[in-house]
Design an enzyme around this catalytic site. Structure first.
Site, PDB file in Angstrom:
ATOM      1  CB  CYS A  68      -1.078  -0.040   1.328  1.00 39.58           C
ATOM      2  SG  CYS A  68      -0.419  -0.085   2.805  1.00 39.58           S
ATOM      3  CG  HIS A 121      -4.456   0.799   4.111  1.00 38.28           C
ATOM      4  ND1 HIS A 121      -3.809   0.103   2.849  1.00 38.28           N
ATOM      5  CD2 HIS A 121      -5.436   1.734   3.249  1.00 38.28           C
ATOM      6  CE1 HIS A 121      -4.410   0.298   1.907  1.00 38.28           C
ATOM      7  NE2 HIS A 121      -5.256   1.259   2.189  1.00 38.28           N
TER       8      HIS A 121
END
Length: 186
Positions: free
Chosen positions: A22, A123
């Site tokens: 990510c 994330h």
């Protein structure tokens, strides 16, 4: 070139989530081009901790999960900076027009296929403006999500930061960082 990138409707570049990459996807999405790869991020990790047996800047398994130091070093290599946003400051002071975009970090659940695991990982996701409209370019989304103009961006960021262990980084040219013009004067 990074894998998984595609031009989304409206001309936006949007990479989809792969492994724990990510951070790489957030970088490429905010830059709107496939600039960084897993190998480039791994090379940055090695430069940041050349003598480490276990690199502290990525996943032990080598599947990604890069930390903010990798993002900052990657942006610096392009003459850009990631400025950390102090949540005690009012978002009304943010000067979004002087930013290239935004990289956000939030806790996210972990799953193994369709099975949700009782784990939380950080994330990374990107927000970028195109033709006056801001978009959420989270790699976990199937396509970019429209946020709106500056007022809607502030609402989006305020909501995001209110969720707890979330962080906001403003991606700006080095000169904007040095001058501090990412922040409106009081």
């Amino acid at each position: 070139m990074s894998e998984g990138g595609a031009e989304a409707p409206g001309g936006l570049y949007h990479e989809r989530q792969r492994l724990e990459l990510c951070a790489v996807h957030a970088l490429n999405n905010v830059l709107q081009r496939p600039c960084f790869t897993r190998q480039a991020a791994d090379d940055i990790c090695k430069r940041l901790a050349p003598d480490a047996r276990v690199n502290p800047h990525r996943s032990l398994l080598g599947t990604g999960n890069y930390d903010v130091n990798v993002i900052m070093a990657a942006l610096q290599s392009l003459g850009l900076a990631a400025v950390w946003w102090d949540k005690r400051r009012s978002l009304e002071r943010l000067a979004p027009a002087r930013a290239l975009g935004f990289i956000l970090n939030a806790p996210a659940g972990v799953s193994l296929g369709a099975v949700a695991l009782p784990l939380r990982r950080q994330h990374w996701l990107a927000v970028r403006q195109l033709r006056g409209t801001y978009y959420n370019l989270d790699s976990k989304l199937p396509a970019p999500a429209r946020i709106g103009g500056e007022a809607e961006l502030r609402v989006f960021l305020r909501d995001f930061l209110s969720r707890g262990l979330c962080e906001l980084f403003i991606v700006v040219p080095k000169a904007v960082e040095e001058a501090g013009t990412w922040l409106e004067p009081e």
